[in-house]
Design an enzyme around this catalytic site. Structure first.
Site, PDB file in Angstrom:
ATOM      1  N   LYS A  82      93.657 119.930   6.204  1.00  0.00           N
ATOM      2  CA  LYS A  82      94.527 121.046   6.217  1.00  0.00           C
ATOM      3  C   LYS A  82      93.477 122.031   5.912  1.00  0.00           C
ATOM      4  O   LYS A  82      92.429 122.063   5.384  1.00  0.00           O
ATOM      5  CB  LYS A  82      95.233 121.134   4.836  1.00  0.00           C
ATOM      6  N   SER A 157     103.570 124.450   3.663  1.00  0.00           N
ATOM      7  CA  SER A 157     102.401 125.275   4.405  1.00  0.00           C
ATOM      8  C   SER A 157     101.520 124.184   5.138  1.00  0.00           C
ATOM      9  O   SER A 157     100.538 124.411   5.780  1.00  0.00           O
ATOM     10  CB  SER A 157     101.413 125.876   3.228  1.00  0.00           C
ATOM     11  N   SER A 181     105.002 122.023   0.148  1.00  0.00           N
ATOM     12  CA  SER A 181     104.271 122.114   1.489  1.00  0.00           C
ATOM     13  C   SER A 181     103.873 120.921   2.123  1.00  0.00           C
ATOM     14  O   SER A 181     103.389 120.708   3.208  1.00  0.00           O
ATOM     15  CB  SER A 181     102.828 122.856   1.180  1.00  0.00           C
TER      16      SER A 181
END
Length: 496
Positions: A82, A157, A181
């Site tokens: 990420k 996210s 997320s």
């Protein structure tokens, strides 16, 4: 075995093939790089490709295999990190123009752990600015698109991570979860995402290493792939006060008998949540599936009053802690989502913070009482279906208008406040071919139990075997069919 076969095999099988010298890490990497070339321009999941680094790590894995060794449980598996996790020598932007050309001189602990276990880093995945959002878009890279309908969002996210896993661009991915997320993009992309218990996964770097709201965790196409990562991510590290448990428990296997285990089901938490009708309809098979898993399935929900205030207060406070200094220096560089969070945090009073912690404590006590009667709670992961990739958040949840991006995340962040394990597993599809996940919540520390129940649900419903058409080879003329280019049903049944 074809390159396409290598994209969809479970993680453990890929490692075993390398152990038997039937395939190399280089061959696995080449297959995934080819998939990235073919698919990533359509979904925009991987925003920084690190091919040179990937080839170095694959060569390292093959050299070890030639000596009759495996580097670890993730030997030779392509993974993506990420873009909120620092990666040494690889651009890390946090989705912010302030860090457009930022190249860290260190790896985040989650990256260290995965690579130490033999994983092959292929790049970074898209996020909203500083992770503030349920839609993975930012000024630098634009939106990540849903693999099942390219006109819609992949969530956030960790949307880039979920989309990359769902389309076979990587075998595994790491993500993070504050308000959902890991779980939201997992359900939007038909993969598995686990928010682990607070105290199970160490995090570094962190401004407040004791912060209990945000935690890192795994994404995979199957529950077993997620369990395999947990055996790596839960290893203790002296730079973090967390992860004091035994990682080896995640190697114990996921088979278990739930026939006499009490499990509660509630799609809207007893009317406490607004839920879109289309989500409810897609969840219709879940109660029957639970009844086939346990004879003690029931309809019930804990009292979640106070969760909204507690989460929003604590989230704002932590946003201000992490980004307040940069916001003071460059307020013009921050988008509306993270700006709202920071300003809410800066406005928090000591009385408000004390009240949030008090509400959180009461909520945890009530949930602990609830889990004395029901060992697990099963509910919706998301209250809404994926919406336009051009919108930051959906306009409505059912018949209720949304005021900001947090409004459609209550089904997830209410359980963030508790610090308990919460996992999203594929559960079904709408009539338009959009995936819907079911969320499993357990007692604090019972991450393995949640994974085991999720494995039963995964096996019973089978929704996770349905791949997005954008990720599959196009047959016939060689031109993209309508499902690949977006709009309409964007999936195809694939077994295995």
């Amino acid at each position: 075995m074809t390159e396409n076969d290598l994209l969809w095999l479970p993680a453990r099988e890929l490692v075993e093939l390398q152990r038997r010298r039937e395939v190399s890490a280089r061959e696995i990497l080449d297959a995934h790089l080819a998939q990235i070339d073919a698919v990533n321009p359509k979904v925009n999941a991987i925003i920084t490709l690190a091919e040179d680094r990937a080839r170095e790590l694959a060569a390292r894995a093959d050299a070890a295999a030639a000596r009759g060794e495996l580097l670890g449980p993730l030997h030779g598996l392509p993974v993506a990190h990420k873009d909120l996790a620092p990666t040494k020598g690889i651009r890390t932007t946090y989705g912010s123009p302030l860090y457009a050309d930022h190249v860290p001189d260190h790896d985040a602990l989650v990256v260290e752990q995965l690579v130490h276990a033999g994983a092959v880093t292929v790049g970074k995945t898209n996020v909203p600015e500083f992770g503030a959002g349920i839609q993975s878009t930012n000024e630098l890279f634009g939106p990540t698109r849903n693999p099942y309908d390219l006109s819609l969002t992949a969530g956030g996210s960790s949307g880039g991570a979920a989309a990359a896993v769902a389309t076979g661009m990587v075998a595994l991915a790491d993500g993070g979860d504050t308000g959902g997320s890991l779980r939201n993009p997992a359900t939007f992309c038909n993969v598995v995402g686990l928010r682990p218990s607070v105290g199970s996964v160490p995090m570094w770097p962190a401004k407040d290493p004791f912060a209990p709201l945000s935690i890192q965790g795994p994404l995979g196409r199957t529950v077993d792939d997620v369990a395999l990562q947990m055996a790596v991510l839960t290893r203790a590290d002296p730079r973090s006060p967390w992860a004091l448990g035994d990682p080896s428990r995640f190697h114990a296997g996921l088979e278990d008998d739930f026939s006499d285990v009490p499990v509660a089901w509630s799609p809207d938490l007893g009317g406490q949540l607004a839920v879109d009708d289309a989500v409810r309809t897609a969840m219709a098979p879940v109660p029957e599936a639970l009844a086939g898993i346990t004879r003690r399935a029931g309809v019930a929900a804990p009292d979640m009053s106070g969760a909204d205030e507690a989460f929003r207060t604590l989230r704002g406070w932590y946003r201000a802690l992490n980004y307040g200094d940069r916001y003071a220096a460059h307020p013009e560089a921050f988008g509306i989502r993270v700006r709202q969070d920071i300003e809410n945090g800066l406005a928090t009073t000591s009385a408000g913070l004390m009240r949030a912690h008090k509400l959180r404590g009461l909520l945890f006590q009530r949930f602990a009482e609830f889990t004395r009667e029901y060992r697990y709670l099963v509910t919706v992961t998301t209250q809404v279906l994926p919406w336009s990739a051009e919108q930051l958040w959906p306009e409505r949840i059912g018949h209720t208008r949304s005021e900001n991006y947090l409004d459609c995340m209550r089904s997830m962040y209410w359980f963030t406040v508790l610090g308990v394990p919460a996992l999203s597993v594929p559960a079904g599809f709408t009539a338009d071919g959009l995936p819907v996940g079911v969320q499993i919540i357990g007692r604090s520390g019972d991450d393995l139990g949640v994974l085991r129940l999720a494995r039963q649900i995964e096996r019973t419903l089978g929704a996770g075997r349905r791949r997005p058409a954008v990720a599959l080879p196009v047959m016939g003329s060689g031109t993209d069919d309508a499902r690949v280019t977006g709009g309409g049903t964007g999936s195809a049944p694939v077994t295995g």
